[in-house]
Scaffold this motif. Sequence first.
Motif, PDB file in Angstrom:
ATOM      1  N   GLN A  69       0.832  -1.189   0.000  1.00  0.00           N
ATOM      2  CA  GLN A  69       0.000   0.000   0.000  1.00  0.00           C
ATOM      3  C   GLN A  69       0.869   1.242   0.000  1.00  0.00           C
ATOM      4  O   GLN A  69       1.938   1.247   0.597  1.00  0.00           O
ATOM      5  N   THR A  70       0.374   2.274  -0.634  1.00  0.00           N
ATOM      6  CA  THR A  70       1.083   3.549  -0.555  1.00  0.00           C
ATOM      7  C   THR A  70       0.768   4.203   0.787  1.00  0.00           C
ATOM      8  O   THR A  70      -0.277   3.953   1.386  1.00  0.00           O
ATOM      9  N   SER A 125       2.117   7.890   3.365  1.00  0.00           N
ATOM     10  CA  SER A 125       2.901   9.119   3.472  1.00  0.00           C
ATOM     11  C   SER A 125       3.816   8.999   4.678  1.00  0.00           C
ATOM     12  O   SER A 125       3.368   8.645   5.770  1.00  0.00           O
ATOM     13  N   ARG A 151       6.368   9.930  -0.379  1.00  0.00           N
ATOM     14  CA  ARG A 151       5.490   8.818  -0.720  1.00  0.00           C
ATOM     15  C   ARG A 151       6.296   7.536  -0.564  1.00  0.00           C
ATOM     16  O   ARG A 151       7.421   7.425  -1.081  1.00  0.00           O
ATOM     17  N   HIS A 158       5.931   2.941   0.150  1.00  0.00           N
ATOM     18  CA  HIS A 158       5.087   1.753   0.047  1.00  0.00           C
ATOM     19  C   HIS A 158       5.299   0.894   1.286  1.00  0.00           C
ATOM     20  O   HIS A 158       6.445   0.615   1.663  1.00  0.00           O
ATOM     21  N   SER A 161      11.125   2.891  -0.142  1.00  0.00           N
ATOM     22  CA  SER A 161      11.140   4.269  -0.630  1.00  0.00           C
ATOM     23  C   SER A 161      12.320   4.462  -1.569  1.00  0.00           C
ATOM     24  O   SER A 161      13.381   3.868  -1.369  1.00  0.00           O
TER      25      SER A 161
END
Length: 128
Positions: free
Chosen positions: A40-41, A43, A52, A54, A67
């Motif tokens: 999932q992405t 922040s 951003r 994952h 990242s």
Amino acid sequence: MGDRRYGAVDQTEEKCGVIKTGLIKTGAVDRKARRLKTFQTASLHVAGGVRRVHLLNLSTSGALVHSDNPPAAGTACRLDATIDLGAARVMWVAGQRFGVMFDRPISDRSLSLMVEGHGPDNARVMAR
């Protein structure tokens, strides 16, 4: 006790991507937590701004994150995804992957909601 790592997938939970882990020594912290595979992405909030990232797997105590520009080990951060994962600290970095440990554990229910993608219109659910 030495560093023992287990990664056997429980057949009854294989469809959910659950990995059972044994005792893992990470620095000064011994951790025994169920890890849930996900992609999932999210922040990642750090002093220099927001990146951003994952999420590759999650537990109540931390996460494996990917990242293009990972922060340094020891960096204080905050992870925000489908749910607010809260404040964390980067424990290790290897290439583009890094592990974070949450300052406060998230609940099993919140973890399941996030991994299963439940929640009205992906509304944020507080993890605590």
